[in-house]
Design a protein around this motif. Structure first.
Motif, mmCIF file in Angstrom:
data_model
loop_
_atom_site.group_PDB
_atom_site.id
_atom_site.type_symbol
_atom_site.label_atom_id
_atom_site.label_comp_id
_atom_site.label_asym_id
_atom_site.label_seq_id
_atom_site.Cartn_x
_atom_site.Cartn_y
_atom_site.Cartn_z
ATOM 1 N N HIS A 116 0.805 -1.227 0.000
ATOM 2 C CA HIS A 116 0.000 0.000 0.000
ATOM 3 C C HIS A 116 0.838 1.277 0.000
ATOM 4 C CE1 HIS A 116 -3.412 -2.648 0.670
ATOM 5 N NE2 HIS A 116 -2.787 -3.146 1.730
ATOM 6 N N GLN A 117 2.067 1.174 -0.503
ATOM 7 C CA GLN A 117 2.925 2.350 -0.646
ATOM 8 C C GLN A 117 2.815 2.883 -2.073
ATOM 9 O OE1 GLN A 117 4.733 3.601 2.024
ATOM 10 N NE2 GLN A 117 3.647 2.007 3.185
ATOM 11 N N ASP A 118 3.098 4.182 -2.206
ATOM 12 C CA ASP A 118 3.152 4.755 -3.549
ATOM 13 C C ASP A 118 4.288 4.102 -4.326
ATOM 14 O OD1 ASP A 118 1.060 6.575 -3.298
ATOM 15 O OD2 ASP A 118 2.339 8.002 -2.255
ATOM 16 N N ALA A 119 4.006 3.652 -5.541
ATOM 17 C CA ALA A 119 5.020 2.988 -6.350
ATOM 18 C C ALA A 119 4.858 3.384 -7.804
ATOM 19 C CB ALA A 119 4.909 1.474 -6.209
ATOM 20 N N PRO A 120 5.973 3.607 -8.497
ATOM 21 C CA PRO A 120 5.877 3.941 -9.927
ATOM 22 C C PRO A 120 5.203 2.804 -10.689
ATOM 23 C CG PRO A 120 8.095 4.308 -9.081
ATOM 24 C CD PRO A 120 7.349 3.543 -8.031
ATOM 25 N N THR A 121 4.598 3.153 -11.820
ATOM 26 C CA THR A 121 3.971 2.132 -12.643
ATOM 27 C C THR A 121 5.023 1.162 -13.148
ATOM 28 O OG1 THR A 121 2.284 3.692 -13.357
ATOM 29 C CG2 THR A 121 2.590 1.709 -14.703
ATOM 30 N N GLY A 122 4.762 -0.142 -12.975
ATOM 31 C CA GLY A 122 5.718 -1.150 -13.408
ATOM 32 C C GLY A 122 5.289 -2.507 -12.903
ATOM 33 N N GLN A 123 6.023 -3.541 -13.294
ATOM 34 C CA GLN A 123 5.634 -4.889 -12.878
ATOM 35 C C GLN A 123 5.849 -5.122 -11.394
ATOM 36 O OE1 GLN A 123 7.434 -8.062 -15.114
ATOM 37 N NE2 GLN A 123 6.768 -9.649 -13.682
ATOM 38 N N PHE A 124 6.965 -4.623 -10.843
ATOM 39 C CA PHE A 124 7.299 -4.879 -9.442
ATOM 40 C C PHE A 124 7.314 -3.587 -8.637
ATOM 41 C CE2 PHE A 124 9.357 -8.250 -11.912
ATOM 42 C CZ PHE A 124 8.836 -9.374 -11.291
ATOM 43 N N CYS A 125 6.788 -3.668 -7.406
ATOM 44 C CA CYS A 125 6.821 -2.530 -6.491
ATOM 45 C C CYS A 125 8.254 -2.330 -6.010
ATOM 46 C CB CYS A 125 5.891 -2.774 -5.307
ATOM 47 S SG CYS A 125 6.032 -1.556 -3.987
ATOM 48 N N ILE A 126 8.753 -1.107 -6.065
ATOM 49 C CA ILE A 126 10.131 -0.855 -5.634
ATOM 50 C C ILE A 126 10.270 -0.889 -4.116
ATOM 51 C CG2 ILE A 126 10.703 0.480 -7.704
ATOM 52 C CD1 ILE A 126 10.312 3.012 -6.007
ATOM 53 N N ALA A 127 9.137 -0.807 -3.400
ATOM 54 C CA ALA A 127 9.171 -0.811 -1.938
ATOM 55 C C ALA A 127 9.240 -2.220 -1.364
ATOM 56 C CB ALA A 127 7.954 -0.073 -1.387
ATOM 57 N N CYS A 128 8.404 -3.136 -1.908
ATOM 58 C CA CYS A 128 8.347 -4.497 -1.337
ATOM 59 C C CYS A 128 8.640 -5.589 -2.352
ATOM 60 C CB CYS A 128 6.985 -4.756 -0.689
ATOM 61 S SG CYS A 128 5.616 -4.857 -1.877
ATOM 62 N N GLY A 129 8.756 -5.233 -3.621
ATOM 63 C CA GLY A 129 9.056 -6.237 -4.633
ATOM 64 C C GLY A 129 7.853 -6.989 -5.144
ATOM 65 N N TRP A 130 6.651 -6.584 -4.741
ATOM 66 C CA TRP A 130 5.428 -7.292 -5.142
ATOM 67 C C TRP A 130 5.214 -7.236 -6.657
ATOM 68 C CZ3 TRP A 130 2.030 -10.516 -3.039
ATOM 69 C CH2 TRP A 130 0.800 -10.708 -3.679
ATOM 70 N N ASP A 131 4.837 -8.384 -7.221
ATOM 71 C CA ASP A 131 4.519 -8.460 -8.642
ATOM 72 C C ASP A 131 3.118 -7.878 -8.849
ATOM 73 O OD1 ASP A 131 3.930 -9.106 -11.258
ATOM 74 O OD2 ASP A 131 4.673 -11.167 -11.127
ATOM 75 N N GLN A 132 3.047 -6.718 -9.458
ATOM 76 C CA GLN A 132 1.771 -6.020 -9.601
ATOM 77 C C GLN A 132 0.781 -6.745 -10.509
ATOM 78 O OE1 GLN A 132 0.989 -3.250 -7.802
ATOM 79 N NE2 GLN A 132 2.950 -3.571 -6.777
ATOM 80 N N ARG A 133 1.241 -7.751 -11.230
ATOM 81 C CA ARG A 133 0.338 -8.504 -12.090
ATOM 82 C C ARG A 133 -0.471 -9.522 -11.311
ATOM 83 N NH1 ARG A 133 4.367 -10.820 -16.540
ATOM 84 N NH2 ARG A 133 5.235 -11.588 -14.561
ATOM 85 N N LYS A 134 -0.031 -9.810 -10.057
ATOM 86 C CA LYS A 134 -0.756 -10.791 -9.244
ATOM 87 C C LYS A 134 -2.095 -10.212 -8.805
ATOM 88 C CE LYS A 134 2.912 -13.643 -7.253
ATOM 89 N NZ LYS A 134 2.295 -14.915 -7.656
#
Length: 328
Positions: free
Chosen positions: A7-25
């Motif tokens: 739930h952190q602000d993250a640039p648009t992309g596949q992985f969150c730069i804060a936690c490494g979460w795969d945004q496609r999941k």
């Protein structure tokens, strides 16, 4: 964009730069859904007792069941554990074990990135310790066991438990095929992985009792049975046989009728064996101690002669201290 995992602000992309979460999941499933998936697979290899233990632990995690697994924090799990601090530490440990299993499943699915169970603080009451039977208690039981009164059978069962380390429910499920009369040992056991299918020698002290029970077994029957020839119910035996026998012998007094309990027999075996000098690794294997690494090749090669050598120490020790008592 906002990461659906941390739930952190993250640039648009596949992985969150804060936690490494795969945004496609997809959005994380709830704890309840995870439990249903995990239990459906995990319960296949458990006994009914093992399943009941997890189901009981799940009752305390249910307040979190509708929450997304990715939104549950260490604090949430700790609150559940703390709510049970009035109960035993072992009770808390069972809940912690379930949390660990669910976290491992969530880690495998990529839903979380840490096993919260490893960071929980447990401060429940310590488990009740059991006092062993004293030498004088064992002498009284032996005298009773060699007699013909109504408590003789119970005394023999208690002595078998004291000199084998079986849990009462393990002894009560031993059948004819679990007893090797020629080489004098049992193979049985339950409750833990370490305790299943373990080899336990029959010391000379209790050999006459085991032999007598064995020759009374019906085909494919139990070694020790209820008066009707059925498998003994532990609760009934505890209340109708064990405690009355100990009170009759004066081992448990009327004002403290439950001083020594059925599990005191297991403590007695461990105490006598330790004092007799039985090797720690052999003792652990014979009593099915869960903390010992049974998979070691060194111990897999042990055969029945090794067990008898250790069991002999118990017989010698008991006979020696008995003789000393008589001569003094």
């Amino acid at each position: 964009m906002i990461c659906i995992n941390c739930h952190q602000d993250a640039p648009t992309g596949q992985f969150c730069i804060a936690c490494g979460w795969d945004q496609r999941k997809p959005v994380s499933i709830t704890l309840g859904e995870l439990y249903r998936q995990w239990s459906h697979q995990h319960f296949r290899k458990l006994t009914a007792k093992g399943i009941a233990g997890y189901e009981n632990a799940w009752r305390f995690l249910k307040p979190l069941s509708n929450q997304s697994i990715s939104n549950i924090s260490l604090y949430d799990y700790q609150e559940i554990i703390d709510s049970q601090r009035h109960l035993s530490k072992s009770h808390q440990e069972k809940i912690q074990q379930l949390i660990s299993q669910l976290c491992k499943r969530a880690l495998l699915e990529g839903l979380i990135h840490v096993n919260f169970a490893e960071h929980l603080e447990l401060d429940g009451r310590s488990s009740t310790s059991y006092a062993p039977f004293s030498l004088e208690d064992l002498k009284l039981l032996m005298k009773c066991a060699k007699g013909t009164n109504s408590n003789a059978k119970t005394a023999r069962i208690i002595l078998i438990l004291c000199f084998t380390g079986w849990r009462p429910q393990e002894l009560f499920q031993i059948k004819r095929e679990d007893v090797n009369l020629e080489e004098r040992y049992f193979i049985s056991g339950s409750k833990t992985e370490a305790g299943k299918g373990r080899t336990v020698p029959i010391p000379d002290i209790i050999w006459p009792f085991v032999r007598d029970f064995y020759h009374r077994i019906r085909s494919n029957g139990y070694l020790v049975t209820s008066p009707t020839g059925q498998k003994i119910n532990l609760q009934n035996w505890r209340l109708r046989c064990f405690y009355p026998c100990l009170q009759m012998l004066g081992i448990n007094s009327p004002d403290n009728p439950h001083r020594l309990k059925p599990y005191s027999t297991r403590c007695t075996y461990a105490t006598i064996a330790y004092r007799a000098g039985v090797k720690e690794e052999m003792l652990a294997k014979m009593i099915g101690h869960v903390d010992f690494k049974f998979t070691s090749e060194r111990y897999i090669r042990n055969d029945i002669s090794d067990f008898h050598l250790e069991a002999k120490k118990i017989t010698t020790y008991f006979n020696n201290i008995t003789e000393e008592g008589r001569s003094s």
